[in-house]
Design a protein around this motif. Sequence first.
Motif, PDB file in Angstrom:
ATOM      1  N   SER A  64     126.612  28.761  22.089  1.00 23.23           N
ATOM      2  CA  SER A  64     126.853  27.456  22.723  1.00 23.23           C
ATOM      3  C   SER A  64     126.524  27.512  24.207  1.00 23.23           C
ATOM      4  CB  SER A  64     128.309  27.034  22.516  1.00 23.23           C
ATOM      5  OG  SER A  64     128.611  26.924  21.153  1.00 23.23           O
ATOM      6  N   SER A  65     126.882  28.612  24.873  1.00 23.43           N
ATOM      7  CA  SER A  65     126.617  28.716  26.306  1.00 23.43           C
ATOM      8  C   SER A  65     125.124  28.854  26.585  1.00 23.43           C
ATOM      9  CB  SER A  65     127.366  29.915  26.896  1.00 23.43           C
ATOM     10  OG  SER A  65     126.864  31.132  26.383  1.00 23.43           O
ATOM     11  N   ILE A  66     124.380  29.413  25.626  1.00 23.28           N
ATOM     12  CA  ILE A  66     122.944  29.603  25.824  1.00 23.28           C
ATOM     13  C   ILE A  66     122.182  28.286  25.665  1.00 23.28           C
ATOM     14  CG2 ILE A  66     120.888  30.743  24.877  1.00 23.28           C
ATOM     15  CD1 ILE A  66     122.741  33.124  24.210  1.00 23.28           C
ATOM     16  N   ILE A  67     122.547  27.504  24.655  1.00 23.30           N
ATOM     17  CA  ILE A  67     121.843  26.232  24.428  1.00 23.30           C
ATOM     18  C   ILE A  67     122.412  25.107  25.289  1.00 23.30           C
ATOM     19  CG2 ILE A  67     121.319  26.899  22.058  1.00 23.30           C
ATOM     20  CD1 ILE A  67     123.433  24.822  21.156  1.00 23.30           C
ATOM     21  N   PHE A  68     123.572  25.342  25.915  1.00 26.70           N
ATOM     22  CA  PHE A  68     124.254  24.285  26.665  1.00 26.70           C
ATOM     23  C   PHE A  68     123.370  23.606  27.711  1.00 26.70           C
ATOM     24  CE2 PHE A  68     126.645  22.921  30.399  1.00 26.70           C
ATOM     25  CZ  PHE A  68     127.543  22.025  29.846  1.00 26.70           C
ATOM     26  N   PRO A  69     122.656  24.369  28.586  1.00 24.96           N
ATOM     27  CA  PRO A  69     121.874  23.677  29.626  1.00 24.96           C
ATOM     28  C   PRO A  69     120.882  22.679  29.062  1.00 24.96           C
ATOM     29  CG  PRO A  69     122.003  26.032  30.073  1.00 24.96           C
ATOM     30  CD  PRO A  69     122.549  25.827  28.693  1.00 24.96           C
ATOM     31  N   LEU A  83     116.946  18.572  18.162  1.00 24.14           N
ATOM     32  CA  LEU A  83     118.353  18.888  18.435  1.00 24.14           C
ATOM     33  C   LEU A  83     118.907  19.817  17.355  1.00 24.14           C
ATOM     34  CD1 LEU A  83     120.904  18.438  20.137  1.00 24.14           C
ATOM     35  CD2 LEU A  83     121.405  16.460  18.695  1.00 24.14           C
ATOM     36  N   ILE A  84     118.589  19.537  16.096  1.00 21.82           N
ATOM     37  CA  ILE A  84     119.062  20.388  15.001  1.00 21.82           C
ATOM     38  C   ILE A  84     118.529  21.815  15.158  1.00 21.82           C
ATOM     39  CG2 ILE A  84     118.780  20.828  12.526  1.00 21.82           C
ATOM     40  CD1 ILE A  84     119.111  17.850  12.061  1.00 21.82           C
ATOM     41  N   LEU A  85     117.258  21.941  15.551  1.00 23.68           N
ATOM     42  CA  LEU A  85     116.674  23.271  15.749  1.00 23.68           C
ATOM     43  C   LEU A  85     117.407  24.034  16.850  1.00 23.68           C
ATOM     44  CD1 LEU A  85     114.468  25.381  15.230  1.00 23.68           C
ATOM     45  CD2 LEU A  85     113.030  24.158  16.890  1.00 23.68           C
ATOM     46  N   ILE A  86     117.647  23.364  17.971  1.00 24.79           N
ATOM     47  CA  ILE A  86     118.325  24.020  19.095  1.00 24.79           C
ATOM     48  C   ILE A  86     119.747  24.424  18.709  1.00 24.79           C
ATOM     49  CG2 ILE A  86     119.210  23.669  21.436  1.00 24.79           C
ATOM     50  CD1 ILE A  86     116.822  21.744  21.871  1.00 24.79           C
ATOM     51  N   VAL A  87     120.472  23.501  18.072  1.00 24.83           N
ATOM     52  CA  VAL A  87     121.853  23.790  17.670  1.00 24.83           C
ATOM     53  C   VAL A  87     121.894  24.927  16.648  1.00 24.83           C
ATOM     54  CG1 VAL A  87     123.860  22.855  16.445  1.00 24.83           C
ATOM     55  CG2 VAL A  87     122.733  21.492  18.215  1.00 24.83           C
ATOM     56  N   THR A  88     120.931  24.935  15.708  1.00 24.55           N
ATOM     57  CA  THR A  88     120.891  25.983  14.684  1.00 24.55           C
ATOM     58  C   THR A  88     120.670  27.356  15.311  1.00 24.55           C
ATOM     59  OG1 THR A  88     120.052  24.413  13.036  1.00 24.55           O
ATOM     60  CG2 THR A  88     119.747  26.751  12.575  1.00 24.55           C
ATOM     61  N   ILE A  89     119.815  27.417  16.320  1.00 24.40           N
ATOM     62  CA  ILE A  89     119.615  28.683  17.038  1.00 24.40           C
ATOM     63  C   ILE A  89     120.931  29.154  17.644  1.00 24.40           C
ATOM     64  CG2 ILE A  89     118.517  29.738  19.058  1.00 24.40           C
ATOM     65  CD1 ILE A  89     116.082  27.946  18.473  1.00 24.40           C
ATOM     66  N   GLY A  90     121.684  28.214  18.215  1.00 23.85           N
ATOM     67  CA  GLY A  90     122.994  28.555  18.775  1.00 23.85           C
ATOM     68  C   GLY A  90     123.946  29.080  17.723  1.00 23.85           C
ATOM     69  N   GLN A  91     123.924  28.469  16.525  1.00 26.31           N
ATOM     70  CA  GLN A  91     124.805  28.919  15.445  1.00 26.31           C
ATOM     71  C   GLN A  91     124.452  30.332  14.987  1.00 26.31           C
ATOM     72  OE1 GLN A  91     126.414  26.080  16.400  1.00 26.31           O
ATOM     73  NE2 GLN A  91     127.377  26.433  14.437  1.00 26.31           N
TER      74      GLN A  91
END
Length: 439
Positions: A261-266, A243-251
């Motif tokens: 946020s819209s990209i990692i949202f799904p 989850l941290i990896l995915i969120v960090t990519i979004g940041q």
Amino acid sequence: MKSNPQNHSNKFIERLNDVLSPIAVKLGNQRHLKSISSGMFFALPFMVIGAFFLILANPPINIEQFNPNTANFFMRFLAMWKEWSVVNYEAITVPYDLTFGIIGVLTAFGIAYSLANEYKLNASTNGLIAMVTFLLVCAPVEDGQISLEYLGANGLFVAIILGLLVVEVYKLFETKGIKLKLPDSVPPMVATFINSLLPLLANILIFYGINLIFVSAFSSNFPAVVMQVLTPGINIAGSLGGLILIVTIGQILWFFGINGSSIIFPIVFTLGVAQTGLNADQFSQGEAMTHAMNLQMFRISLLGGAGNTLGLVLLMMRSKLPQLKTIGRLSLIPGICSINEPVIFGLPIVFNPILGIPFVITPIVSLSLTYLAQRMSIITMGYIVDPSFTPFFAQAYLSSMDWRNVAFTFFLVAVSVVIYYPFFKVYEKSQQKIEKAKA
């Protein structure tokens, strides 16, 4: 002549933007990912209402610790509510079972409807075909009764797969022109009905046929096998590190001006809803909740908006620079509801290497602390799908019905203030020097 480090930094950022921006934009506009995101929202109202009945059936009181001799009026009311809910539990939770408990069915319809719209196909017909196909595959009839095991959160990934593939089969019939030739005098509704027969039959034969093959070969139906195959991937993406990896990519994408946020949202929202649903099932059966990567974690990653910028907003409101103070004041109310585009683009954080560091770090710290707090039972794990874009403290309570979660979110805001403070001060001083130079 010495080279300017700032120029090298700007050139590096520009090159990185040139590489990442097209990829991120393409992912954000990818029709299948967009359809998953839009399709999930079809089920969201039903999940919220279903959660209301789950709350109604489980008042926030431990009846074993209730003492009628010392209890106040409010505790007596909760005790009466608890007695009533225990007697009528099955009747109260029927709306929950047929809303939250069938989110797989609703999601299959929503995703197929959204993808069909992207392809300019008949959205309603595709949604209904996906729903029927999903029921055939995921709701086997045993002894005259339908199994509900995979109609809810357990069948969510199967709903996504079928919602997408059903439309692709329908699209194949359209692109190849495989349809009955009807005279112009036939009404459009009748033509739609007739031309939906072949895609409907094809989808049933394909996916129900695949399901029967799985049952014959593996003694497990299609959704059971899919869940077994996906479990390792879900465990990685559904872990704290994943989850941290995915969120960090979004940041990082936000840093370059792309709506990360819209990209990692799904990915994050789907995992969050699925694990929240599993927690809800455990809660409704009186079991201990065990799924830490629930929707509450996704909300924490966006506490105050991407980058957990509510702490930054509070610092801006006390800034010595009028422009920073004004942006901070204007951003407070949206930030409370996790909307922070005014900060990201108005401050800005985009292409701002000073504030970009805490923008990436703060959600990592917040998620880690929340995970530990859940595991240590300091706060309650989320088991209710709360409405989006409501104040963060309301979301904290509605996701868990626990006031400790509300207090914990305020603690996380204080943590974000501490993390942002040194970087904000550096940025504020740099802006002060610019203002003095202009003067």
